[in-house]
Design an enzyme around this catalytic site. Structure first.
Site, PDB file in Angstrom:
ATOM      1  N   ARG A  22     -67.126 -26.875  40.475  1.00 24.94           N
ATOM      2  CA  ARG A  22     -66.938 -27.313  39.234  1.00 24.94           C
ATOM      3  C   ARG A  22     -67.429 -28.454  38.570  1.00 24.94           C
ATOM      4  O   ARG A  22     -67.038 -29.155  37.882  1.00 24.94           O
ATOM      5  CB  ARG A  22     -65.418 -27.196  39.250  1.00 24.94           C
ATOM      6  CG  ARG A  22     -64.653 -25.876  39.380  1.00 24.94           C
ATOM      7  CD  ARG A  22     -63.076 -25.843  39.086  1.00 24.94           C
ATOM      8  NE  ARG A  22     -62.483 -24.413  39.248  1.00 24.94           N
ATOM      9  CZ  ARG A  22     -61.635 -24.167  40.355  1.00 24.94           C
ATOM     10  NH1 ARG A  22     -61.729 -25.039  41.159  1.00 24.94           N
ATOM     11  NH2 ARG A  22     -61.322 -23.102  40.286  1.00 24.94           N
ATOM     12  N   LYS A  65     -77.972 -31.205  27.856  1.00 21.55           N
ATOM     13  CA  LYS A  65     -78.366 -29.672  27.611  1.00 21.55           C
ATOM     14  C   LYS A  65     -78.832 -29.002  28.838  1.00 21.55           C
ATOM     15  O   LYS A  65     -79.959 -29.656  29.174  1.00 21.55           O
ATOM     16  CB  LYS A  65     -78.972 -29.457  26.305  1.00 21.55           C
ATOM     17  CG  LYS A  65     -78.517 -29.323  25.247  1.00 21.55           C
ATOM     18  CD  LYS A  65     -79.487 -28.979  23.897  1.00 21.55           C
ATOM     19  CE  LYS A  65     -78.810 -28.849  22.654  1.00 21.55           C
ATOM     20  NZ  LYS A  65     -80.001 -28.133  21.668  1.00 21.55           N
ATOM     21  N   GLU A  94     -92.935 -32.556  21.215  1.00 21.68           N
ATOM     22  CA  GLU A  94     -91.576 -33.108  21.267  1.00 21.68           C
ATOM     23  C   GLU A  94     -91.636 -34.544  20.730  1.00 21.68           C
ATOM     24  O   GLU A  94     -90.771 -35.103  20.187  1.00 21.68           O
ATOM     25  CB  GLU A  94     -91.085 -32.742  22.413  1.00 21.68           C
ATOM     26  CG  GLU A  94     -90.594 -31.353  22.760  1.00 21.68           C
ATOM     27  CD  GLU A  94     -89.747 -30.688  22.117  1.00 21.68           C
ATOM     28  OE1 GLU A  94     -89.057 -31.237  21.224  1.00 21.68           O
ATOM     29  OE2 GLU A  94     -89.182 -29.570  22.433  1.00 21.68           O
ATOM     30  N   LYS A 116     -83.353 -39.962  20.448  1.00 23.17           N
ATOM     31  CA  LYS A 116     -82.547 -38.843  21.075  1.00 23.17           C
ATOM     32  C   LYS A 116     -81.214 -39.327  21.491  1.00 23.17           C
ATOM     33  O   LYS A 116     -80.135 -38.758  21.383  1.00 23.17           O
ATOM     34  CB  LYS A 116     -83.143 -37.929  22.243  1.00 23.17           C
ATOM     35  CG  LYS A 116     -82.257 -36.972  22.623  1.00 23.17           C
ATOM     36  CD  LYS A 116     -83.061 -35.728  23.190  1.00 23.17           C
ATOM     37  CE  LYS A 116     -82.241 -34.595  23.678  1.00 23.17           C
ATOM     38  NZ  LYS A 116     -82.712 -33.551  24.106  1.00 23.17           N
ATOM     39  N   GLU A 138     -73.763 -30.849  19.865  1.00 22.83           N
ATOM     40  CA  GLU A 138     -74.398 -30.021  18.420  1.00 22.83           C
ATOM     41  C   GLU A 138     -73.324 -29.443  17.660  1.00 22.83           C
ATOM     42  O   GLU A 138     -73.584 -28.510  17.218  1.00 22.83           O
ATOM     43  CB  GLU A 138     -75.262 -29.184  19.387  1.00 22.83           C
ATOM     44  CG  GLU A 138     -76.485 -28.809  18.366  1.00 22.83           C
ATOM     45  CD  GLU A 138     -77.612 -28.036  18.886  1.00 22.83           C
ATOM     46  OE1 GLU A 138     -78.500 -28.616  19.610  1.00 22.83           O
ATOM     47  OE2 GLU A 138     -77.603 -26.813  18.917  1.00 22.83           O
ATOM     48  N   ASN A 182     -83.569 -29.557  16.642  1.00 26.96           N
ATOM     49  CA  ASN A 182     -84.106 -28.199  16.823  1.00 26.96           C
ATOM     50  C   ASN A 182     -85.272 -27.777  15.810  1.00 26.96           C
ATOM     51  O   ASN A 182     -85.568 -26.690  15.750  1.00 26.96           O
ATOM     52  CB  ASN A 182     -83.136 -27.159  16.579  1.00 26.96           C
ATOM     53  CG  ASN A 182     -81.917 -27.177  17.923  1.00 26.96           C
ATOM     54  OD1 ASN A 182     -82.339 -27.280  18.939  1.00 26.96           O
ATOM     55  ND2 ASN A 182     -80.766 -27.195  17.442  1.00 26.96           N
ATOM     56  N   HIS A 227     -87.580 -25.093  16.446  1.00 25.82           N
ATOM     57  CA  HIS A 227     -87.271 -24.321  17.767  1.00 25.82           C
ATOM     58  C   HIS A 227     -86.915 -22.917  17.349  1.00 25.82           C
ATOM     59  O   HIS A 227     -87.145 -22.123  18.192  1.00 25.82           O
ATOM     60  CB  HIS A 227     -86.118 -25.035  18.434  1.00 25.82           C
ATOM     61  CG  HIS A 227     -86.492 -26.258  19.184  1.00 25.82           C
ATOM     62  ND1 HIS A 227     -87.119 -27.141  18.545  1.00 25.82           N
ATOM     63  CD2 HIS A 227     -86.447 -26.460  20.424  1.00 25.82           C
ATOM     64  CE1 HIS A 227     -87.446 -28.175  19.293  1.00 25.82           C
ATOM     65  NE2 HIS A 227     -87.093 -27.582  20.630  1.00 25.82           N
ATOM     66  N   HIS A 236     -88.773 -20.576  19.631  1.00 22.28           N
ATOM     67  CA  HIS A 236     -88.210 -19.559  20.534  1.00 22.28           C
ATOM     68  C   HIS A 236     -88.423 -18.208  20.421  1.00 22.28           C
ATOM     69  O   HIS A 236     -88.456 -17.545  21.517  1.00 22.28           O
ATOM     70  CB  HIS A 236     -86.445 -19.821  20.819  1.00 22.28           C
ATOM     71  CG  HIS A 236     -86.131 -21.234  21.255  1.00 22.28           C
ATOM     72  ND1 HIS A 236     -84.837 -21.734  21.075  1.00 22.28           N
ATOM     73  CD2 HIS A 236     -86.768 -22.380  22.113  1.00 22.28           C
ATOM     74  CE1 HIS A 236     -84.710 -22.926  21.320  1.00 22.28           C
ATOM     75  NE2 HIS A 236     -85.989 -23.111  22.059  1.00 22.28           N
ATOM     76  N   HIS A 275     -93.650 -24.037  26.051  1.00 18.64           N
ATOM     77  CA  HIS A 275     -92.602 -24.556  25.119  1.00 18.64           C
ATOM     78  C   HIS A 275     -92.870 -25.386  24.113  1.00 18.64           C
ATOM     79  O   HIS A 275     -92.730 -25.246  22.802  1.00 18.64           O
ATOM     80  CB  HIS A 275     -91.333 -24.918  25.902  1.00 18.64           C
ATOM     81  CG  HIS A 275     -90.207 -25.575  24.819  1.00 18.64           C
ATOM     82  ND1 HIS A 275     -89.222 -24.557  24.312  1.00 18.64           N
ATOM     83  CD2 HIS A 275     -89.786 -26.735  24.534  1.00 18.64           C
ATOM     84  CE1 HIS A 275     -88.477 -25.546  23.483  1.00 18.64           C
ATOM     85  NE2 HIS A 275     -88.811 -26.641  23.652  1.00 18.64           N
TER      86      HIS A 275
END
Length: 368
Positions: free
Chosen positions: A121, A143, A185, A231, A241, A249, A252, A256, A270
């Site tokens: 957990r 993330k 990026e 960031k 977010e 994004n 993205h 994606h 990516h």
């Protein structure tokens, strides 16, 4: 060494940036450990170049470690590997007070962070990103996740690291194509809300990518710090977010879709997909009457100058790309949220985008 902080109250953590920090890692890791046992998780490519450096340093400290080496590549961000990695950690009887160290690029950071978020957990983990893309983006902000046949990063969790340790020399073991992919990026932060940073990159981008030289290391350090500060500020304001973080994004939604249609293989990294996507996001903005063509041309020229991949090199089907977009996790009330712009450094979120315009932009870009 440069330093910045992701300010999340009791869960705040530092991002440390400098040359050869990997060879001093125990100095920064040891004070954060609840007990000295750690597990380093990396991939086969990173293990060849960076693992021995980290292990040698930890061997000269009180930090105990075991190592797991996974296959390299985007395919590793899968449910199969997620389950396998959890089984390995359980068989090692790793305790909740122990710590996992993610040593690698975005694939390792995303997968290991997700595993850390659910193991017992939740267990502490430390990010040591070794690619430029991971250093400026995926290692910061919590993330984590894996890919599905339905899309990229659709399964995951927000789970913040205890520390991000960035050694700018690790990038020098990468082929130039990897560095250019990561550089996309970096450019993103200028295009979102910092036109001055984009102008700085136009002057210094080629030298930043080249190397290894003292100049390229210094420029890279400055660019990584600037990107991480940007960031960190966004994450502190909008950790999960719900609003402004979605600006990160940019490109993205297009990117994606390219990755999904390409089957998440190494024919398209990516960062390459994101670079193509950012160009298209600005082309879409121009088509909507929001952005001047001259600014779109500046962005396209800059990516061409540094040798970025072009969309026209791929034989993508437009209708299939649109299908992938509709499965994007940013879909809300049946509408896609796009990051578009009123100019360089003036990005914003919008659901008011005509998909016929998106289709036209895709067709134009794929023709070259």
């Amino acid at each position: 060494m440069k330093k910045t902080t992701v300010d999340l109250g009791a869960r705040s953590y530092e991002i440390l940036i400098g040359e050869n920090i990997l060879d001093e890692a125990a100095t920064y890791i040891s004070p954060l450990l609840n007990r000295p046992r750690t597990v380093i998780i990396t991939d086969e490519n990173v293990a060849k170049h960076q693992l021995l450096r980290l292990e040698a340093n930890l061997n000269n400290s009180t930090v105990q470690f075991e190592t797991i080496v996974l296959p390299a590549g985007e395919a590793t961000k899968s449910m199969k590997m997620f389950n396998s990695l959890l089984d390995q950690l359980l068989s090692m009887r790793l305790e909740r007070s122990d710590t996992i160290i993610a040593l690698g690029g975005g694939v390792i950071g995303d997968l290991v962070g997700f595993v850390a978020s659910v193991y017992l957990r939740g267990i502490d983990f430390i990010q040591i990103p070794t690619t430029l893309l991971a250093q400026v983006d995926s290692s910061v902000g919590g993330k984590t996740g894996i890919n599905s046949k339905y899309g990229k990063n659709l399964i995951g969790a927000f789970h913040q690291p205890r520390l991000v340790l960035i050694d700018v020399t690790t990038v020098e073991s990468l082929e130039k194509r990897h560095i250019i992919a990561g550089y996309a990026e970096v450019v993103k932060y200028g295009l979102i809300n910092d036109a001055d940073f984009f102008n700085w990159l136009k002057e210094n981008g080629e030298a930043l990518i080249s190397g290894p030289t003292d100049k390229s290391r210094a420029l890279r350090t400055e660019a990584i710090l600037k990107s991480c500060e940007a960031k960190a500020a966004v994450v502190a304001e909008d950790e999960k977010e719900a609003g402004s973080r979605a600006l990160l994004n940019l490109g993205h939604t297009f990117g994606h879709a390219f990755e999904a249609e390409n089957g998440y293989n190494d024919n398209l990294y990516h960062g390459e997909a994101v670079a193509m996507g950012m160009i298209m996001a600005f082309d879409l903005s121009e088509k909507m009457g929001l952005c001047e063509k001259e600014e779109c041309d500046q962005i396209r020229l800059h990516f061409n100058t540094v040798g970025a991949q072009k969309a026209s090199a791929f034989n993508f089907d437009v209708d299939k790309l649109l299908h992938h977009m509709k499965g994007d996790k940013k879909m809300s009330d049946g509408k896609l949220t796009f990051v578009i712009a009123r100019g360089i450094g003036k990005s914003f979120l919008s659901k008011d985008v005509d998909m016929e315009d998106v289709k036209a932009v895709l067709k134009s870009a794929l023709k070259g």
